[in-house]
Design a protein around this motif. Structure first.
Motif, PDB file in Angstrom:
ATOM      1  N   LEU A  12       0.845  -1.206   0.000  1.00 20.33           N
ATOM      2  CA  LEU A  12       0.000   0.000   0.000  1.00 20.33           C
ATOM      3  C   LEU A  12       0.875   1.249   0.000  1.00 20.33           C
ATOM      4  O   LEU A  12       1.766   1.386   0.841  1.00 20.33           O
ATOM      5  CB  LEU A  12      -0.896   0.012   1.255  1.00 20.33           C
ATOM      6  CG  LEU A  12      -1.747   1.272   1.486  1.00 20.33           C
ATOM      7  CD1 LEU A  12      -2.779   1.466   0.377  1.00 20.33           C
ATOM      8  CD2 LEU A  12      -2.429   1.209   2.856  1.00 20.33           C
ATOM      9  N   ALA A  13       0.619   2.148  -0.958  1.00 19.03           N
ATOM     10  CA  ALA A  13       1.312   3.442  -0.991  1.00 19.03           C
ATOM     11  C   ALA A  13       0.317   4.543  -0.659  1.00 19.03           C
ATOM     12  O   ALA A  13      -0.747   4.632  -1.264  1.00 19.03           O
ATOM     13  CB  ALA A  13       1.906   3.696  -2.366  1.00 19.03           C
ATOM     14  N   VAL A  14       0.653   5.346   0.338  1.00 17.02           N
ATOM     15  CA  VAL A  14      -0.175   6.492   0.709  1.00 17.02           C
ATOM     16  C   VAL A  14       0.597   7.757   0.369  1.00 17.02           C
ATOM     17  O   VAL A  14       1.777   7.881   0.698  1.00 17.02           O
ATOM     18  CB  VAL A  14      -0.528   6.451   2.214  1.00 17.02           C
ATOM     19  CG1 VAL A  14      -1.251   7.721   2.627  1.00 17.02           C
ATOM     20  CG2 VAL A  14      -1.388   5.236   2.533  1.00 17.02           C
ATOM     21  N   VAL A  15      -0.074   8.661  -0.331  1.00 18.48           N
ATOM     22  CA  VAL A  15       0.563   9.909  -0.754  1.00 18.48           C
ATOM     23  C   VAL A  15      -0.128  11.067  -0.052  1.00 18.48           C
ATOM     24  O   VAL A  15      -1.350  11.210  -0.128  1.00 18.48           O
ATOM     25  CB  VAL A  15       0.458  10.089  -2.288  1.00 18.48           C
ATOM     26  CG1 VAL A  15       1.109  11.399  -2.719  1.00 18.48           C
ATOM     27  CG2 VAL A  15       1.084   8.899  -3.014  1.00 18.48           C
ATOM     28  N   ILE A  49      -2.937   2.212  -4.179  1.00 12.05           N
ATOM     29  CA  ILE A  49      -2.460   3.601  -4.122  1.00 12.05           C
ATOM     30  C   ILE A  49      -3.570   4.464  -3.537  1.00 12.05           C
ATOM     31  O   ILE A  49      -4.711   4.414  -4.009  1.00 12.05           O
ATOM     32  CB  ILE A  49      -2.107   4.139  -5.528  1.00 12.05           C
ATOM     33  CG1 ILE A  49      -1.039   3.257  -6.201  1.00 12.05           C
ATOM     34  CG2 ILE A  49      -1.650   5.598  -5.457  1.00 12.05           C
ATOM     35  CD1 ILE A  49      -0.852   3.563  -7.697  1.00 12.05           C
ATOM     36  N   LEU A  50      -3.231   5.239  -2.507  1.00 16.76           N
ATOM     37  CA  LEU A  50      -4.195   6.182  -1.931  1.00 16.76           C
ATOM     38  C   LEU A  50      -3.564   7.567  -1.918  1.00 16.76           C
ATOM     39  O   LEU A  50      -2.506   7.751  -1.316  1.00 16.76           O
ATOM     40  CB  LEU A  50      -4.578   5.765  -0.509  1.00 16.76           C
ATOM     41  CG  LEU A  50      -5.606   6.656   0.202  1.00 16.76           C
ATOM     42  CD1 LEU A  50      -6.509   5.839   1.099  1.00 16.76           C
ATOM     43  CD2 LEU A  50      -4.930   7.766   1.011  1.00 16.76           C
ATOM     44  N   VAL A  51      -4.172   8.508  -2.610  1.00 16.30           N
ATOM     45  CA  VAL A  51      -3.738   9.902  -2.556  1.00 16.30           C
ATOM     46  C   VAL A  51      -4.704  10.620  -1.621  1.00 16.30           C
ATOM     47  O   VAL A  51      -5.902  10.742  -1.913  1.00 16.30           O
ATOM     48  CB  VAL A  51      -3.732  10.567  -3.952  1.00 16.30           C
ATOM     49  CG1 VAL A  51      -3.325  12.031  -3.845  1.00 16.30           C
ATOM     50  CG2 VAL A  51      -2.797   9.815  -4.905  1.00 16.30           C
ATOM     51  N   GLN A  52      -4.173  11.054  -0.488  1.00 18.60           N
ATOM     52  CA  GLN A  52      -5.026  11.657   0.540  1.00 18.60           C
ATOM     53  C   GLN A  52      -5.680  12.946   0.028  1.00 18.60           C
ATOM     54  O   GLN A  52      -5.013  13.814  -0.536  1.00 18.60           O
ATOM     55  CB  GLN A  52      -4.164  11.948   1.787  1.00 18.60           C
ATOM     56  CG  GLN A  52      -4.916  12.529   2.955  1.00 18.60           C
ATOM     57  CD  GLN A  52      -5.588  11.483   3.817  1.00 18.60           C
ATOM     58  OE1 GLN A  52      -5.381  10.290   3.670  1.00 18.60           O
ATOM     59  NE2 GLN A  52      -6.420  11.937   4.732  1.00 18.60           N
ATOM     60  N   GLY A 107       0.671  -6.842   8.330  1.00 18.68           N
ATOM     61  CA  GLY A 107       1.791  -7.498   7.652  1.00 18.68           C
ATOM     62  C   GLY A 107       1.976  -7.054   6.216  1.00 18.68           C
ATOM     63  O   GLY A 107       2.563  -7.763   5.405  1.00 18.68           O
ATOM     64  N   PHE A 108       1.459  -5.866   5.886  1.00 11.17           N
ATOM     65  CA  PHE A 108       1.578  -5.347   4.525  1.00 11.17           C
ATOM     66  C   PHE A 108       2.933  -4.679   4.329  1.00 11.17           C
ATOM     67  O   PHE A 108       3.597  -4.269   5.286  1.00 11.17           O
ATOM     68  CB  PHE A 108       0.490  -4.302   4.232  1.00 11.17           C
ATOM     69  CG  PHE A 108      -0.910  -4.836   4.111  1.00 11.17           C
ATOM     70  CD1 PHE A 108      -1.222  -6.171   4.340  1.00 11.17           C
ATOM     71  CD2 PHE A 108      -1.946  -3.978   3.750  1.00 11.17           C
ATOM     72  CE1 PHE A 108      -2.531  -6.641   4.212  1.00 11.17           C
ATOM     73  CE2 PHE A 108      -3.254  -4.434   3.621  1.00 11.17           C
ATOM     74  CZ  PHE A 108      -3.551  -5.760   3.856  1.00 11.17           C
ATOM     75  N   HIS A 109       3.297  -4.520   3.063  1.00 13.18           N
ATOM     76  CA  HIS A 109       4.383  -3.632   2.657  1.00 13.18           C
ATOM     77  C   HIS A 109       3.753  -2.246   2.559  1.00 13.18           C
ATOM     78  O   HIS A 109       2.767  -2.070   1.838  1.00 13.18           O
ATOM     79  CB  HIS A 109       4.935  -4.112   1.305  1.00 13.18           C
ATOM     80  CG  HIS A 109       5.855  -3.154   0.637  1.00 13.18           C
ATOM     81  ND1 HIS A 109       7.018  -2.700   1.230  1.00 13.18           N
ATOM     82  CD2 HIS A 109       5.788  -2.551  -0.578  1.00 13.18           C
ATOM     83  CE1 HIS A 109       7.627  -1.854   0.403  1.00 13.18           C
ATOM     84  NE2 HIS A 109       6.907  -1.759  -0.693  1.00 13.18           N
ATOM     85  N   SER A 110       4.250  -1.293   3.324  1.00 10.63           N
ATOM     86  CA  SER A 110       3.600   0.015   3.396  1.00 10.63           C
ATOM     87  C   SER A 110       4.607   1.120   3.141  1.00 10.63           C
ATOM     88  O   SER A 110       5.665   1.163   3.774  1.00 10.63           O
ATOM     89  CB  SER A 110       2.975   0.160   4.798  1.00 10.63           C
ATOM     90  OG  SER A 110       2.658   1.489   5.075  1.00 10.63           O
ATOM     91  N   VAL A 111       4.286   1.993   2.196  1.00  6.52           N
ATOM     92  CA  VAL A 111       5.162   3.140   1.950  1.00  6.52           C
ATOM     93  C   VAL A 111       4.347   4.427   1.999  1.00  6.52           C
ATOM     94  O   VAL A 111       3.175   4.457   1.626  1.00  6.52           O
ATOM     95  CB  VAL A 111       5.910   3.047   0.594  1.00  6.52           C
ATOM     96  CG1 VAL A 111       6.858   1.860   0.568  1.00  6.52           C
ATOM     97  CG2 VAL A 111       4.955   2.993  -0.575  1.00  6.52           C
TER      98      VAL A 111
END
Ligand SMILES: Nc1nc(=O)c2c([nH]1)NC[C@@H]1CN(c3ccc(C(=O)N[C@@H](CCC(=O)O)C(=O)O)cc3)C=[N+]21
Ligand SMILES: [Mg+2]
Length: 303
Positions: free
Chosen positions: A37-40, A96-99, A63-67
């Motif tokens: 999961l990528a959070v921007v 992908i989550l763009v806040q 247990g996710f890969h989180s950036v």
């Protein structure tokens, strides 16, 4: 008067999250892949920073890969689009989550439409909106707050949503519209009310299920609630709380909670209701997205 049951969103979110962690561990074992999961986050908005931190912590607990990508408020639209493109191409990133909200100089819809629909764990891309409207739940990614609200309703009503009258107050693309689609999918009779609705109290009084998503603190009064109705309060409003000391604030929903508990059959609190479920469903969407990208069949079945 009898008191409503308080729907414990936090406890339900923890049980959902535990289930996701178990399934993510199984996925890692069988395929060697961690859901990524990528959070921007663009800019410094304090509330957004709290949410983004919660999302990261929950992703790690699953247990996710989180950036996390934190960009300054003056980041150009071009640079943000370039980042989204690189995340679209990154095989370790499944969601992908763009806040939101984004700074005014960036066109939100342009950014949201660039996210590959398969990685759109917010469910905001028009492709996912269309799939949801068509009832194609096995290909859509569904917006997290409405999805979490449905889980709370199903658990509260023991899955008996069919035939009930539901009113959604608010018509945003993020909550109101997808919420109405999901309730219709569950065979509720759905009314969407909003700021122009005439005689809103009467419309709300007719509903077995009330979803408050207006973004105005304590706007829905207790005597609007049909006796025994189920109330899901999506609002998260920070208001000043001088009773707690100078400059202090507190969170309240869109429903006047203390009034509504005397009328409703069950009601979500704020905080501790829909908010934690939103984050849990983001994790569910990320796991679902990862499995689909790996060509595996859907197994989350949280609906
Ligand atoms: N692309 C995008 N996707 C979002 O899903 C999104 C977003 N942008 N922008 C902001 C809103 C807001 N949001 C919340 C999520 C969890 C809580 C939450 O966990 N709330 C806790 C309390 C948190 C606190 O104390 O501040 C609760 O209600 O119990 C709140 C708010 C996701 N949003
Ligand atoms: Mg409105």
């Amino acid at each position: 008067m009898s008191q409503a049951r308080i729907i414990d969103g936090k406890a339900i979110a923890i049980s959902v999250r535990d289930e996701i962690a178990t399934r993510a561990a199984a996925l890692l074992k069988t395929s060697g892949v961690r859901p990524g999961l990528a959070v921007v986050l663009v800019g410094e908005d304090a509330a957004s920073q709290v949410y983004v931190r919660n999302k990261e912590a929950t992703a790690e607990a699953c247990g996710f890969h989180s950036v996390k990508h934190t960009l300054t408020a003056d980041t150009s639209e071009f640079d943000l689009l370039a980042l989204v493109n690189s995340l679209n191409e990154d095989p370790e990133i499944h969601g992908i989550l763009v806040q939101l909200p984004l700074p005014a100089h960036i066109e939100e819809s342009k950014v949201l439409r660039l996210i590959r629909p398969e990685k759109d764990v917010d469910g905001f891309h028009p492709i996912n909106v269309g799939l949801l409207t068509c009832g194609e739940m096995n290909t859509a990614l569904v917006p997290c707050t409405p999805a979490g609200s449905i889980v709370l309703l199903k658990r509260t009503l023991d899955n008996a949503l069919s035939g009930k009258s539901a009113v959604v107050i608010g018509r945003s693309n993020i909550v109101g519209k997808p919420m109405a689609s999901l309730l219709l999918q569950e065979s509720c009779t759905v009314t969407i009310a909003h700021s122009r609705t005439q005689d809103l109290p009467s419309v709300v009084r007719a509903a077995d299920i009330v979803i408050a998503a207006v973004g105005r603190h304590e706007m829905v009064r207790g005597n609007w609630i049909k006796p025994g109705a189920t109330v899901i309060d999506v609002g998260i409003n920070r208001i000043s709380a001088p009773e707690r000391g100078e400059g202090k604030t507190r969170l309240v929903g869109d429903v006047a909670f203390q009034e509504a508990v005397g009328h409703a059959g069950a009601i979500t609190p704020v905080p501790g209701g829909v908010g934690p479920m939103t984050i849990a469903m983001l994790m569910a969407n990320t796991l679902t997205a990862a499995r689909r990208q790996l060509g595996l069949t859907e197994d989350t079945a949280l609906f």
